[in-house]
Design a protein around this motif. Structure first.
Motif, PDB file in Angstrom:
ATOM      1  N   GLY A 282       5.976  54.283  -7.577  1.00  7.98           N
ATOM      2  CA  GLY A 282       7.304  53.673  -7.810  1.00  7.98           C
ATOM      3  C   GLY A 282       7.489  52.402  -8.826  1.00  7.98           C
ATOM      4  O   GLY A 282       8.771  52.087  -9.083  1.00  7.98           O
ATOM      5  N   ASN A 283       6.618  51.812  -9.143  1.00  6.99           N
ATOM      6  CA  ASN A 283       6.549  50.715 -10.152  1.00  6.99           C
ATOM      7  C   ASN A 283       6.478  51.012 -11.421  1.00  6.99           C
ATOM      8  O   ASN A 283       6.120  50.067 -12.395  1.00  6.99           O
ATOM      9  CB  ASN A 283       5.989  49.625  -9.620  1.00  6.99           C
ATOM     10  CG  ASN A 283       6.461  49.013  -8.100  1.00  6.99           C
ATOM     11  OD1 ASN A 283       7.594  48.966  -7.871  1.00  6.99           O
ATOM     12  ND2 ASN A 283       5.389  48.721  -7.198  1.00  6.99           N
ATOM     13  N   LEU A 284       6.551  52.201 -11.946  1.00  6.68           N
ATOM     14  CA  LEU A 284       6.154  52.702 -13.287  1.00  6.68           C
ATOM     15  C   LEU A 284       7.320  52.337 -14.269  1.00  6.68           C
ATOM     16  O   LEU A 284       8.643  52.173 -13.992  1.00  6.68           O
ATOM     17  CB  LEU A 284       5.925  54.010 -13.478  1.00  6.68           C
ATOM     18  CG  LEU A 284       4.920  54.464 -12.675  1.00  6.68           C
ATOM     19  CD1 LEU A 284       4.829  55.841 -12.947  1.00  6.68           C
ATOM     20  CD2 LEU A 284       3.351  53.961 -13.187  1.00  6.68           C
ATOM     21  N   PRO A 285       6.953  51.889 -15.666  1.00  6.39           N
ATOM     22  CA  PRO A 285       7.969  51.654 -16.571  1.00  6.39           C
ATOM     23  C   PRO A 285       8.844  52.982 -16.931  1.00  6.39           C
ATOM     24  O   PRO A 285       8.358  53.866 -16.812  1.00  6.39           O
ATOM     25  CB  PRO A 285       7.245  51.096 -17.713  1.00  6.39           C
ATOM     26  CG  PRO A 285       5.790  51.780 -17.699  1.00  6.39           C
ATOM     27  CD  PRO A 285       5.655  51.749 -15.959  1.00  6.39           C
ATOM     28  N   GLU A 286       9.862  52.660 -17.151  1.00  5.55           N
ATOM     29  CA  GLU A 286      10.987  53.643 -17.394  1.00  5.55           C
ATOM     30  C   GLU A 286      10.446  54.890 -18.482  1.00  5.55           C
ATOM     31  O   GLU A 286      10.527  56.143 -18.186  1.00  5.55           O
ATOM     32  CB  GLU A 286      12.208  53.111 -18.175  1.00  5.55           C
ATOM     33  CG  GLU A 286      13.327  54.199 -18.336  1.00  5.55           C
ATOM     34  CD  GLU A 286      14.655  53.702 -18.722  1.00  5.55           C
ATOM     35  OE1 GLU A 286      15.801  54.340 -19.160  1.00  5.55           O
ATOM     36  OE2 GLU A 286      14.759  52.495 -18.912  1.00  5.55           O
ATOM     37  N   ASN A 287       9.652  54.226 -19.486  1.00  2.10           N
ATOM     38  CA  ASN A 287       9.255  55.490 -20.588  1.00  2.10           C
ATOM     39  C   ASN A 287       8.338  56.382 -19.809  1.00  2.10           C
ATOM     40  O   ASN A 287       8.166  57.689 -20.123  1.00  2.10           O
ATOM     41  CB  ASN A 287       8.411  54.787 -21.802  1.00  2.10           C
ATOM     42  CG  ASN A 287       7.341  53.993 -21.501  1.00  2.10           C
ATOM     43  OD1 ASN A 287       7.296  53.176 -20.455  1.00  2.10           O
ATOM     44  ND2 ASN A 287       6.202  54.285 -22.041  1.00  2.10           N
TER      45      ASN A 287
END
Length: 203
Positions: A56-61
């Motif tokens: 859930g906390n991954l960066p947008e890219n």
């Protein structure tokens, strides 16, 4: 054995309620046995939702890469092979973008649930752990045990496709290994994890 294999095949392809039985007839005069295998497929289950937990906390890219990777759409018939392919590719994407320890949760990686109020729909939950820390390449030390041919380690260093400080990538690590093993005098080369200081990994 001949019942178990098709039962597993049907189960792995979304026929969770399939029943397989046999009907046996004997010909005592000719000493022969006739066996009919009777397959009742019942419902063919479709995927209503496929939800990943632990990312859930991954960066947008990285989220965009995972979204592009999704091959299983709502309404698709359940296929264990398709689930395994997508989840493995998801782990590869994470490990190629710094999440070195990303993996499927060992005790409960994939959970399939039937909806009691929906005839043939199921939900699939995929649990991932280790996708919470980004790692970077540290120093790479090259060792050649019993270097009886006097191979210069600089030859091997030229095949390393990453630099100290680069975001960790399993793909670049494996490609570096592959490049080293293509050198004629090298039989095998493995890049293994050494010291980990914070989020910097030596190899």
């Amino acid at each position: 054995e001949n019942i178990y294999k098709p039962e597993k095949f049907y189960f792995d392809n979304g026929f969770f309620d399939a029943k397989i039985d046999t009907a046996v007839k004997y010909d005592y005069a000719d000493e022969e046995v006739f066996i009919n295998v009777i397959v009742t497929e019942n419902r063919h289950y479709k995927i209503d939702t496929l939800i990943y937990y632990g990312i859930g906390n991954l960066p947008e890219n990285v989220q965009k890469l995972l979204f592009k990777n999704k091959k299983i759409k709502p309404g698709s018939f359940y296929s264990k092979t398709d689930i395994v392919l997508e989840t493995n590719e998801t782990i590869d994407i994470l490990q190629n973008n710094g999440y070195m320890n990303a993996r499927l949760k060992q005790d409960s990686s994939t959970i399939v649930k039937k909806y009691p109020d929906k005839n043939n729909n199921i939900s699939i939950s995929v649990f991932i752990e280790g996708a919470d820390t980004l790692y970077y390449f540290g120093k790479t030390n090259i060792e050649i045990p019993d270097n009886k041919y006097g191979v210069d380690t600089d030859i091997l260093k030229e095949e390393i496709l990453y630099k100290e400080g680069d975001l960790y990538s399993k793909e670049r690590k494996l490609s570096s290994e592959s490049g080293m093993t293509k050198i004629p005098i090298v039989q095998s080369a493995r890049i293994s994890t050494g010291n980990i200081t914070g989020n910097k990994v030596d190899f």
